[in-house]
Design an enzyme around this catalytic site. Structure first.
Site, PDB file in Angstrom:
ATOM      1  CE  LYS A   1      26.589  12.295  28.471  1.00 18.21           C
ATOM      2  NZ  LYS A   1      27.236  13.593  28.151  1.00 18.21           N
TER       3      LYS A   1
ATOM      4  CD  GLN B   1      27.252  17.061  30.175  1.00 17.47           C
ATOM      5  OE1 GLN B   1      27.542  15.869  30.191  1.00 17.47           O
ATOM      6  NE2 GLN B   1      26.451  17.573  29.257  1.00 17.47           N
TER       7      GLN B   1
ATOM      8  CG  ASP C   1      32.514  13.459  24.881  1.00 15.80           C
ATOM      9  OD1 ASP C   1      31.728  12.714  24.278  1.00 15.80           O
ATOM     10  OD2 ASP C   1      32.168  14.578  25.319  1.00 15.80           O
TER      11      ASP C   1
END
Length: 294
Positions: free
Chosen positions: A58, A102, A125
Protein backbone atom coordinates in the site's frame (compact mmCIF):
# COMPACT_ATOMS: atom_id res chain seq x y z
CA UNK A 1 -26.65 -21.97 -19.07
CA UNK A 2 -25.09 -24.91 -20.84
CA UNK A 3 -21.93 -26.57 -19.62
CA UNK A 4 -20.09 -25.00 -22.57
CA UNK A 5 -20.85 -21.52 -21.29
CA UNK A 6 -17.98 -19.57 -19.71
CA UNK A 7 -18.58 -16.46 -17.65
CA UNK A 8 -16.80 -13.25 -18.55
CA UNK A 9 -14.14 -12.15 -16.07
CA UNK A 10 -14.48 -8.75 -14.40
CA UNK A 11 -11.04 -7.21 -14.73
CA UNK A 12 -10.28 -5.28 -11.55
CA UNK A 13 -6.63 -4.78 -12.43
CA UNK A 14 -7.22 -2.57 -15.45
CA UNK A 15 -9.95 -0.51 -13.77
CA UNK A 16 -7.83 -0.08 -10.65
CA UNK A 17 -4.95 1.13 -12.80
CA UNK A 18 -7.14 3.78 -14.40
CA UNK A 19 -8.48 4.95 -11.03
CA UNK A 20 -4.96 5.09 -9.61
CA UNK A 21 -3.77 7.16 -12.58
CA UNK A 22 -6.63 9.59 -11.98
CA UNK A 23 -5.69 9.73 -8.29
CA UNK A 24 -2.09 10.48 -9.20
CA UNK A 25 -3.20 13.31 -11.49
CA UNK A 26 -5.43 14.77 -8.78
CA UNK A 27 -2.67 14.41 -6.17
CA UNK A 28 -0.32 16.36 -8.42
CA UNK A 29 -2.92 19.11 -8.78
CA UNK A 30 -3.38 19.30 -5.02
CA UNK A 31 0.37 19.49 -4.48
CA UNK A 32 0.72 22.31 -7.04
CA UNK A 33 -2.21 24.31 -5.72
CA UNK A 34 -1.52 23.95 -2.00
CA UNK A 35 2.18 23.20 -1.76
CA UNK A 36 1.23 20.13 0.27
CA UNK A 37 1.08 16.58 -1.03
CA UNK A 38 -1.69 14.25 0.14
CA UNK A 39 -0.44 12.09 3.01
CA UNK A 40 -1.59 8.66 4.17
CA UNK A 41 -0.39 7.36 7.53
CA UNK A 42 -0.28 3.59 7.93
CA UNK A 43 -0.30 2.04 11.39
CA UNK A 44 0.84 -1.52 12.02
CA UNK A 45 0.87 -3.41 15.31
CA UNK A 46 3.37 -6.27 15.50
CA UNK A 47 5.24 -7.91 12.67
CA UNK A 48 2.81 -10.39 11.14
CA UNK A 49 4.35 -11.23 7.77
CA UNK A 50 1.12 -10.90 5.76
CA UNK A 51 0.29 -7.55 7.35
CA UNK A 52 3.83 -6.28 6.79
CA UNK A 53 3.55 -7.23 3.12
CA UNK A 54 0.14 -5.57 2.73
CA UNK A 55 1.36 -2.34 4.32
CA UNK A 56 4.51 -2.29 2.20
CA UNK A 57 2.42 -2.76 -0.96
CA UNK A 58 0.00 0.00 0.00
CA UNK A 59 2.85 2.39 0.79
CA UNK A 60 4.49 1.66 -2.56
CA UNK A 61 1.22 2.34 -4.39
CA UNK A 62 0.83 5.61 -2.49
CA UNK A 63 4.28 6.81 -3.41
CA UNK A 64 3.73 5.90 -7.06
CA UNK A 65 0.57 8.02 -7.03
CA UNK A 66 2.30 11.05 -5.50
CA UNK A 67 0.84 10.45 -2.05
CA UNK A 68 3.22 10.83 0.86
CA UNK A 69 3.36 7.65 2.94
CA UNK A 70 4.05 7.94 6.64
CA UNK A 71 4.37 4.71 8.60
CA UNK A 72 4.03 4.06 12.32
CA UNK A 73 4.93 0.63 13.65
CA UNK A 74 4.03 -0.44 17.17
CA UNK A 75 5.27 -3.58 18.93
CA UNK A 76 3.02 -6.61 19.31
CA UNK A 77 2.96 -5.85 23.04
CA UNK A 78 1.25 -2.48 22.50
CA UNK A 79 -1.89 -1.87 24.52
CA UNK A 80 -5.20 -0.49 23.31
CA UNK A 81 -4.43 2.78 25.09
CA UNK A 82 -1.06 3.08 23.38
CA UNK A 83 -2.55 2.41 19.96
CA UNK A 84 -5.41 4.84 20.55
CA UNK A 85 -2.89 7.48 21.64
CA UNK A 86 -0.86 7.00 18.46
CA UNK A 87 -3.94 7.19 16.22
CA UNK A 88 -5.26 10.24 18.07
CA UNK A 89 -1.95 12.04 17.47
CA UNK A 90 -2.20 11.28 13.74
CA UNK A 91 -5.83 12.42 13.70
CA UNK A 92 -4.74 15.77 15.14
CA UNK A 93 -1.77 16.19 12.78
CA UNK A 94 -2.73 18.60 9.95
CA UNK A 95 -0.04 17.13 7.68
CA UNK A 96 -1.79 13.73 7.73
CA UNK A 97 -4.90 13.51 5.55
CA UNK A 98 -5.77 9.82 5.82
CA UNK A 99 -5.17 7.04 8.34
CA UNK A 100 -5.05 3.31 7.68
CA UNK A 101 -4.91 0.93 10.64
CA UNK A 102 -3.81 -2.43 9.29
CA UNK A 103 -5.96 -5.18 10.72
CA UNK A 104 -6.03 -7.53 12.47
CA UNK A 105 -4.31 -5.77 15.34
CA UNK A 106 -3.76 -8.78 17.56
CA UNK A 107 -5.69 -10.46 20.36
CA UNK A 108 -4.80 -7.99 23.11
CA UNK A 109 -6.19 -4.86 21.51
CA UNK A 110 -9.80 -3.74 21.25
CA UNK A 111 -9.89 -3.21 17.49
CA UNK A 112 -13.19 -1.33 17.50
CA UNK A 113 -11.93 1.17 20.07
CA UNK A 114 -8.80 1.68 17.97
CA UNK A 115 -10.80 2.24 14.79
CA UNK A 116 -12.99 4.81 16.51
CA UNK A 117 -9.90 6.88 17.37
CA UNK A 118 -9.56 7.72 13.66
CA UNK A 119 -10.94 11.17 12.87
CA UNK A 120 -13.96 10.77 10.55
CA UNK A 121 -12.49 13.11 7.93
CA UNK A 122 -9.35 10.95 7.83
CA UNK A 123 -11.11 7.57 7.81
CA UNK A 124 -10.10 6.80 4.22
CA UNK A 125 -10.44 3.05 4.87
CA UNK A 126 -14.09 3.48 5.89
CA UNK A 127 -13.82 1.52 9.14
CA UNK A 128 -15.45 3.76 11.75
CA UNK A 129 -19.04 3.55 12.93
CA UNK A 130 -19.65 7.02 11.52
CA UNK A 131 -18.50 5.87 8.08
CA UNK A 132 -20.75 2.81 8.30
CA UNK A 133 -23.70 5.02 9.23
CA UNK A 134 -22.99 7.27 6.26
CA UNK A 135 -22.90 4.23 3.96
CA UNK A 136 -26.15 2.95 5.43
CA UNK A 137 -28.00 6.25 5.11
CA UNK A 138 -26.52 7.26 1.76
CA UNK A 139 -24.79 10.30 3.23
CA UNK A 140 -21.43 11.80 2.22
CA UNK A 141 -18.47 9.99 3.71
CA UNK A 142 -15.81 7.42 3.02
CA UNK A 143 -16.85 3.92 2.05
CA UNK A 144 -15.13 0.76 3.20
CA UNK A 145 -12.54 0.22 0.50
CA UNK A 146 -13.35 -3.32 -0.61
CA UNK A 147 -17.13 -2.73 -0.77
CA UNK A 148 -16.48 0.55 -2.56
CA UNK A 149 -14.32 -1.27 -5.06
CA UNK A 150 -17.02 -3.86 -5.61
CA UNK A 151 -19.62 -1.21 -6.35
CA UNK A 152 -17.29 0.53 -8.78
CA UNK A 153 -16.66 -2.80 -10.57
CA UNK A 154 -20.40 -3.35 -10.92
CA UNK A 155 -20.74 0.10 -12.48
CA UNK A 156 -17.88 -0.59 -14.87
CA UNK A 157 -19.65 -3.69 -16.17
CA UNK A 158 -23.05 -1.97 -16.38
CA UNK A 159 -24.58 -4.03 -13.60
CA UNK A 160 -27.50 -2.13 -12.08
CA UNK A 161 -28.40 -3.66 -8.70
CA UNK A 162 -31.88 -2.12 -8.71
CA UNK A 163 -34.56 -4.79 -8.40
CA UNK A 164 -32.04 -7.62 -8.19
CA UNK A 165 -31.66 -10.08 -5.33
CA UNK A 166 -28.20 -9.65 -3.86
CA UNK A 167 -26.92 -12.33 -1.50
CA UNK A 168 -23.94 -11.49 0.70
CA UNK A 169 -22.20 -14.48 2.28
CA UNK A 170 -20.30 -12.98 5.20
CA UNK A 171 -21.04 -10.26 7.71
CA UNK A 172 -17.74 -8.67 8.70
CA UNK A 173 -17.79 -5.01 9.72
CA UNK A 174 -15.49 -3.94 6.89
CA UNK A 175 -16.79 -6.09 4.04
CA UNK A 176 -20.01 -8.08 4.36
CA UNK A 177 -22.12 -5.60 6.29
CA UNK A 178 -21.14 -2.45 4.38
CA UNK A 179 -21.37 -4.00 0.91
CA UNK A 180 -24.90 -5.06 1.76
CA UNK A 181 -25.76 -1.51 2.78
CA UNK A 182 -24.28 -0.11 -0.44
CA UNK A 183 -26.26 -2.61 -2.52
CA UNK A 184 -29.41 -1.77 -0.59
CA UNK A 185 -28.74 1.89 -1.33
CA UNK A 186 -28.77 1.00 -5.03
CA UNK A 187 -32.21 -0.58 -4.62
CA UNK A 188 -31.19 -4.23 -4.52
CA UNK A 189 -33.04 -6.65 -2.26
CA UNK A 190 -30.31 -7.85 0.08
CA UNK A 191 -30.00 -11.11 2.01
CA UNK A 192 -27.13 -11.62 4.45
CA UNK A 193 -25.88 -15.15 5.07
CA UNK A 194 -23.37 -16.28 7.68
CA UNK A 195 -22.15 -19.22 9.74
CA UNK A 196 -25.54 -19.68 11.40
CA UNK A 197 -27.57 -19.59 8.18
CA UNK A 198 -29.55 -22.75 7.50
CA UNK A 199 -30.16 -23.83 3.91
CA UNK A 200 -27.34 -21.67 2.61
CA UNK A 201 -27.23 -23.35 -0.79
CA UNK A 202 -30.91 -22.71 -1.47
CA UNK A 203 -30.46 -19.01 -0.66
CA UNK A 204 -27.31 -18.65 -2.77
CA UNK A 205 -29.17 -20.20 -5.72
CA UNK A 206 -31.59 -17.24 -5.63
CA UNK A 207 -28.86 -14.63 -6.02
CA UNK A 208 -28.81 -12.39 -9.08
CA UNK A 209 -25.73 -10.80 -7.50
CA UNK A 210 -23.63 -12.93 -5.18
CA UNK A 211 -20.91 -11.48 -2.96
CA UNK A 212 -18.76 -14.18 -1.37
CA UNK A 213 -16.89 -12.80 1.63
CA UNK A 214 -16.72 -15.72 4.02
CA UNK A 215 -12.98 -16.41 4.08
CA UNK A 216 -13.18 -20.11 3.21
CA UNK A 217 -11.49 -21.42 0.05
CA UNK A 218 -13.84 -22.58 -2.74
CA UNK A 219 -16.74 -22.50 -0.28
CA UNK A 220 -19.29 -21.57 -2.95
CA UNK A 221 -19.67 -24.29 -5.57
CA UNK A 222 -20.77 -23.84 -9.16
CA UNK A 223 -23.92 -25.90 -8.74
CA UNK A 224 -25.21 -23.31 -6.27
CA UNK A 225 -24.81 -20.41 -8.71
CA UNK A 226 -27.98 -19.15 -10.37
CA UNK A 227 -27.58 -19.26 -14.16
CA UNK A 228 -26.68 -15.78 -15.38
CA UNK A 229 -25.71 -14.48 -11.95
CA UNK A 230 -23.07 -11.85 -11.24
CA UNK A 231 -20.50 -13.37 -8.88
CA UNK A 232 -18.18 -11.18 -6.80
CA UNK A 233 -15.50 -13.24 -5.11
CA UNK A 234 -14.15 -11.06 -2.28
CA UNK A 235 -12.30 -13.91 -0.61
CA UNK A 236 -8.55 -14.24 -0.58
CA UNK A 237 -7.11 -17.42 0.87
CA UNK A 238 -3.60 -18.90 0.86
CA UNK A 239 -2.51 -19.94 -2.61
CA UNK A 240 -4.43 -17.15 -4.37
CA UNK A 241 -7.70 -19.02 -3.90
CA UNK A 242 -11.03 -17.26 -3.57
CA UNK A 243 -14.20 -18.18 -1.73
CA UNK A 244 -15.81 -19.38 -4.97
CA UNK A 245 -14.84 -22.46 -6.94
CA UNK A 246 -14.28 -20.41 -10.07
CA UNK A 247 -13.97 -23.26 -12.57
CA UNK A 248 -17.41 -24.66 -11.83
CA UNK A 249 -18.96 -21.24 -11.20
CA UNK A 250 -17.91 -19.97 -14.63
CA UNK A 251 -20.14 -22.54 -16.30
CA UNK A 252 -23.20 -20.86 -14.81
CA UNK A 253 -22.42 -17.21 -13.97
CA UNK A 254 -22.60 -14.37 -16.47
CA UNK A 255 -19.85 -12.27 -14.89
CA UNK A 256 -17.34 -13.27 -12.21
CA UNK A 257 -14.33 -11.67 -10.55
CA UNK A 258 -11.05 -13.60 -10.70
CA UNK A 259 -8.79 -14.19 -7.70
CA UNK A 260 -6.34 -12.56 -7.91
CA UNK A 261 -7.04 -9.64 -10.23
CA UNK A 262 -10.63 -8.85 -9.37
CA UNK A 263 -11.63 -7.26 -6.08
CA UNK A 264 -8.13 -7.00 -4.58
CA UNK A 265 -6.69 -4.30 -6.88
CA UNK A 266 -9.88 -2.28 -6.50
CA UNK A 267 -9.49 -2.14 -2.72
CA UNK A 268 -6.18 -0.31 -2.96
CA UNK A 269 -7.42 1.92 -5.79
CA UNK A 270 -10.32 3.10 -3.63
CA UNK A 271 -7.94 3.72 -0.72
CA UNK A 272 -5.79 5.98 -2.91
CA UNK A 273 -8.80 7.80 -4.34
CA UNK A 274 -10.27 8.45 -0.90
CA UNK A 275 -6.93 9.67 0.45
CA UNK A 276 -6.75 12.20 -2.37
CA UNK A 277 -10.35 13.18 -1.69
CA UNK A 278 -9.62 13.65 2.00
CA UNK A 279 -6.59 15.84 1.26
CA UNK A 280 -8.56 18.01 -1.16
CA UNK A 281 -11.32 18.58 1.39
CA UNK A 282 -8.97 19.26 4.31
CA UNK A 283 -6.89 21.69 2.26
CA UNK A 284 -9.98 23.54 1.07
CA UNK A 285 -9.60 22.53 -2.58
CA UNK A 286 -12.96 20.86 -3.05
CA UNK A 287 -13.95 17.24 -3.25
CA UNK A 288 -11.95 14.59 -5.09
CA UNK A 289 -14.87 12.16 -5.27
CA UNK A 290 -14.91 12.29 -9.07
CA UNK A 291 -11.68 10.27 -9.12
CA UNK A 292 -13.70 7.08 -8.59
CA UNK A 293 -15.84 7.91 -11.59
CA UNK A 294 -12.95 8.59 -13.96
Amino acid sequence: MSQTHTARLMDGTDLAHRISEASASRAAEITRESGTAPCLATVLVGDDSASVTYVRMKRARCEKAGIVSRHLGLPATATTAELVGAITALSQDPEVHGILLQHPVGPYIDERVAFEAIAPDKDVDGVTMRSFAAMSFGLPGFVSCTPGGIMRLLEEYDVDPAGKHAVVVGRSAILGKPVGMLLLGRNATVTYCHSHTTGLGSIVRQADILVAAVGRPRFIRGEDIKPGAIVIDAGYNPGNIGDVDVETARTRANLITPVPGGVGPMTIAVLLAQTVEAAAEQLGLGSGRSVLRS
